[in-house]
Design an enzyme around this catalytic site. Structure first.
Site, PDB file in Angstrom:
ATOM      1  N   ARG A 147       0.742  -1.399   0.167  1.00  0.00           N
ATOM      2  CA  ARG A 147      -0.198  -0.487   0.418  1.00  0.00           C
ATOM      3  C   ARG A 147       0.509   1.515   0.138  1.00  0.00           C
ATOM      4  NH1 ARG A 147      -4.133   2.843   4.729  1.00  0.00           N
ATOM      5  NH2 ARG A 147      -2.064   3.481   5.406  1.00  0.00           N
ATOM      6  N   TYR A 159      -3.327  11.587   5.136  1.00  0.00           N
ATOM      7  CA  TYR A 159      -3.569  10.447   5.870  1.00  0.00           C
ATOM      8  C   TYR A 159      -2.260   9.385   5.518  1.00  0.00           C
ATOM      9  CZ  TYR A 159      -4.816   5.521   6.245  1.00  0.00           C
ATOM     10  OH  TYR A 159      -4.558   4.081   6.606  1.00  0.00           O
ATOM     11  N   ASP A 210      -4.834   3.583   0.058  1.00  0.00           N
ATOM     12  CA  ASP A 210      -6.731   3.955   0.786  1.00  0.00           C
ATOM     13  C   ASP A 210      -6.633   5.492  -0.064  1.00  0.00           C
ATOM     14  OD1 ASP A 210      -8.217   3.800   2.417  1.00  0.00           O
ATOM     15  OD2 ASP A 210      -6.931   3.245   4.097  1.00  0.00           O
ATOM     16  N   HIS A 212      -9.347   6.673   2.231  1.00  0.00           N
ATOM     17  CA  HIS A 212      -9.389   7.209   3.736  1.00  0.00           C
ATOM     18  C   HIS A 212     -10.764   8.307   3.121  1.00  0.00           C
ATOM     19  CE1 HIS A 212      -8.645   6.681   8.022  1.00  0.00           C
ATOM     20  NE2 HIS A 212      -8.666   5.440   7.312  1.00  0.00           N
ATOM     21  N   GLU A 236      -9.174   1.557  -1.955  1.00  0.00           N
ATOM     22  CA  GLU A 236      -9.425   1.630  -0.278  1.00  0.00           C
ATOM     23  C   GLU A 236     -10.560   2.736   0.037  1.00  0.00           C
ATOM     24  OE1 GLU A 236      -7.193  -0.175   2.148  1.00  0.00           O
ATOM     25  OE2 GLU A 236      -8.560   0.290   3.957  1.00  0.00           O
ATOM     26  N   GLU A 262     -13.704  -1.677   6.246  1.00  0.00           N
ATOM     27  CA  GLU A 262     -12.914  -1.925   7.802  1.00  0.00           C
ATOM     28  C   GLU A 262     -13.165  -1.275   9.223  1.00  0.00           C
ATOM     29  OE1 GLU A 262      -9.729   0.355   6.798  1.00  0.00           O
ATOM     30  OE2 GLU A 262      -9.838   2.197   8.064  1.00  0.00           O
ATOM     31  N   ARG A 283     -13.777  -4.990   3.740  1.00  0.00           N
ATOM     32  CA  ARG A 283     -12.294  -5.856   4.688  1.00  0.00           C
ATOM     33  C   ARG A 283     -12.864  -5.435   6.165  1.00  0.00           C
ATOM     34  NH1 ARG A 283      -7.923  -3.984   4.095  1.00  0.00           N
ATOM     35  NH2 ARG A 283      -7.906  -1.773   5.581  1.00  0.00           N
ATOM     36  N   GLU A 339      -4.547  -7.525   5.245  1.00  0.00           N
ATOM     37  CA  GLU A 339      -3.608  -5.950   5.766  1.00  0.00           C
ATOM     38  C   GLU A 339      -2.980  -6.511   6.934  1.00  0.00           C
ATOM     39  OE1 GLU A 339      -5.298  -3.207   7.213  1.00  0.00           O
ATOM     40  OE2 GLU A 339      -3.999  -1.372   6.481  1.00  0.00           O
ATOM     41  N   TRP A 402     -11.907  12.126   8.660  1.00  0.00           N
ATOM     42  CA  TRP A 402     -10.342  11.976   7.690  1.00  0.00           C
ATOM     43  C   TRP A 402     -10.773  10.460   7.441  1.00  0.00           C
ATOM     44  CZ3 TRP A 402      -8.145   7.899  11.018  1.00  0.00           C
ATOM     45  CH2 TRP A 402      -6.530   8.008  10.713  1.00  0.00           C
TER      46      TRP A 402
HETATM   47  O1  EZ4 Z   1      -7.069   4.737   9.741  1.00  0.00           O
HETATM   48  O2  EZ4 Z   1      -6.911   0.735  11.267  1.00  0.00           O
HETATM   49  O3  EZ4 Z   1      -6.983   0.643   6.338  1.00  0.00           O
HETATM   50  N1  EZ4 Z   1      -6.175   1.058   7.628  1.00  0.00           N
HETATM   51  C1  EZ4 Z   1      -6.399   1.774   7.984  1.00  0.00           C
HETATM   52  C2  EZ4 Z   1      -6.547   2.428   8.972  1.00  0.00           C
HETATM   53  C3  EZ4 Z   1      -7.018   3.047   9.927  1.00  0.00           C
HETATM   54  C4  EZ4 Z   1      -6.851   2.595  11.236  1.00  0.00           C
HETATM   55  C5  EZ4 Z   1      -7.897   3.631  12.434  1.00  0.00           C
HETATM   56  O4  EZ4 Z   1      -7.780   3.145  13.596  1.00  0.00           O
HETATM   57  O5  EZ4 Z   1      -7.617   2.872   7.272  1.00  0.00           O
HETATM   58  O6  EZ4 Z   1      -4.941   2.968   8.937  1.00  0.00           O
HETATM   59 CO    CO Z   2      -8.328   1.687   5.603  1.00  0.00          CO
END
Ligand code: EZ4
Ligand code: CO
Length: 402
Positions: A147, A159, A210, A212, A236, A262, A283, A339, A402
């Site tokens: 990643r 991030y 990711d 995010h 992701e 996730e 995930r 992961e 976030w």
């Molecule tokens: O931000 O687990 O793909 N992994 C992620 C993680 C999340 C954290 C949050 O607690 O997006 O890094």
């Molecule tokens: Co993630």
């Protein structure tokens, strides 16, 4: 056999972990991860105050019945706190069943579907150049899937970018760190990062990214399109997924594979995403989605639609979750990828385990149960240290994801 006692251990060997320990009247002990990053004590209380009193005296072999009892019996269904608590109980009970039967957990699930589990590591850097270098180091360490997250020009605290080269820990302050997000700068930068990565390393390594939760569905569709030539393993969390229909628009416009889930707790969070084939990878993970018992249900449902697993495995998921996840991954027929962010030495010492890394894969151990234990005396040396995840705002101050 009966459950004689249970207790919750909160420890901070570099970061916080919550662990449930269940003991039977015949001296068999099982453990489950109950860590919910930034909200640890809510789960600890849910377990100690509300769940443990209901467990005492029950037959630990009745994993399914205890799962249903805790899920239906709370009346208040779903949600991260409750489902993480149920996951901890479920994982500990599978651990106990494995030990009672003298079998590794994957055998109880149906045996091996594969010899080893493909994992992806996290490469990150403060800028494009250092991220390209970081990916190179992961290739040298033997990873086949990586990643890549990078600092972005004009964005402070992007991030996924750590302080060191190997680890990043987003929960970094007592009160949430404020970050500022800029979608236009990100959409401009991300394809350039993957241009450079493919130029440097070709199409051999699998690359993941990711987002995010930062984009709207239409922006996610644009990004997915612009990343098609780079053939990502997945993109992701391109947009928040409370509204599962939102992914229809992304899906219609890009063939870049999509991964989501996730933050999901139950099959209901991903039902539409899966049955409409709006994603490629789910995930959901052992600790946040109701344990082995519920994750198995999600994976079987996903298999009907050719959706594969790609369980969350950041460092805030403890080695206990990782151990259980690897047994699950070794069994699950529609496995995709796992992961894997390595834990620190302090964490590994508190949670001795028998899984191992080899040639870009993790291999679960053969000891009965999930193969992870806790050194309680060592854990007691690391008291809880409250930490929050950051928040993100747009440059005008608007709260963002976030
Ligand atoms: O931000 O687990 O793909 N992994 C992620 C993680 C999340 C954290 C949050 O607690 O997006 O890094
Ligand atoms: Co993630």
């Amino acid at each position: 056999m009966k459950i004689a006692s249970a207790r919750v251990i909160v420890t901070c060997p570099g970061r916080n972990f919550v662990t449930l320990v269940i003991e039977t009247d015949q001296g068999v002990t099982g453990i489950g991860d109950a860590t919910l990053n930034g909200r640890e004590l809510a789960v600890a209380s849910y377990l100690t105050d509300h769940v443990i009193p209901c467990l005492i005296g029950r037959d630990p072999s009745q994993i399914e019945d205890i799962w249903q009892y805790l899920y239906r019996g709370a009346y208040w269904r779903r949600g991260p706190v409750g489902m993480t608590a149920i996951a901890a109980v479920d994982t500990a009970l599978w651990d106990i069943k494995g030990k009672v039967c003298g079998q590794p957990l994957y055998q109880l699930l149906g045996g091996k579907s594969r010899e080893r589990v493909l994992v992806y590591g996290h490469a990150n850097g403060a800028d494009l150049h250092s991220t390209v270098e970081a990916v190179g180091r992961y290739i040298e360490m033997g990873y086949h899937a990586i990643r890549a997250q990078s600092g972005i020009p004009g964005i402070d605290k992007a991030y996924g970018v750590g302080r060191g080269d190997t680890y990043y820990e987003p929960a970094d302050a007592r009160l949430p760190t404020e970050t500022v997000w800029d979608t236009a700068k990100y959409l401009d930068f991300a394809p350039r990062l993957f241009d450079k990565l493919r130029e440097a390393y070709g199409f051999g390594p699998q690359l993941l990214h990711d987002v995010h939760h930062r984009l709207t569905p239409n922006e996610a569709a644009q990004l997915g399109k612009s990343l098609e030539p780079h053939r990502l393993f997945w993109m992701e969390d391109a947009t928040p997924a409370e509204n599962q229909e939102a992914f229809r628009h992304i899906r219609r416009h890009t063939t870049t594979p999509l991964a989501v889930g996730e933050v999901f707790n139950t099959i209901w969070d991903c039902k539409q995403l899966i049955e409409e084939q709006l994603i490629d990878y789910i995930r959901a993970t052992v600790v946040h989605a109701g344990g082995i018992t519920h994750l198995r249900r999600i994976a079987d449902f996903a298999a009907m639609y050719q959706v594969r697993t790609g369980s969350h495995g950041a460092t805030d998921l403890s080695p206990v979750c990782m151990g259980a996840a690897l047994h699950f991954d070794t069994w699950v027929p529609n496995f995709g990828i796992q992961e894997y962010m390595r834990h620190t030495e302090e964490t590994d010492a508190v949670f001795p385990h028998d899984y191992r890394f080899e040639d870009g894969h993790l291999i679960c151990g053969e000891s009965p149960g999930h193969g992870v234990t806790i050194d309680e005396a060592l854990a007691a040396k690391y008291p809880y240290n409250p930490m929050c995840l950051p928040v993100a705002r747009l440059s005008d101050g608007t709260m963002w994801n976030w």
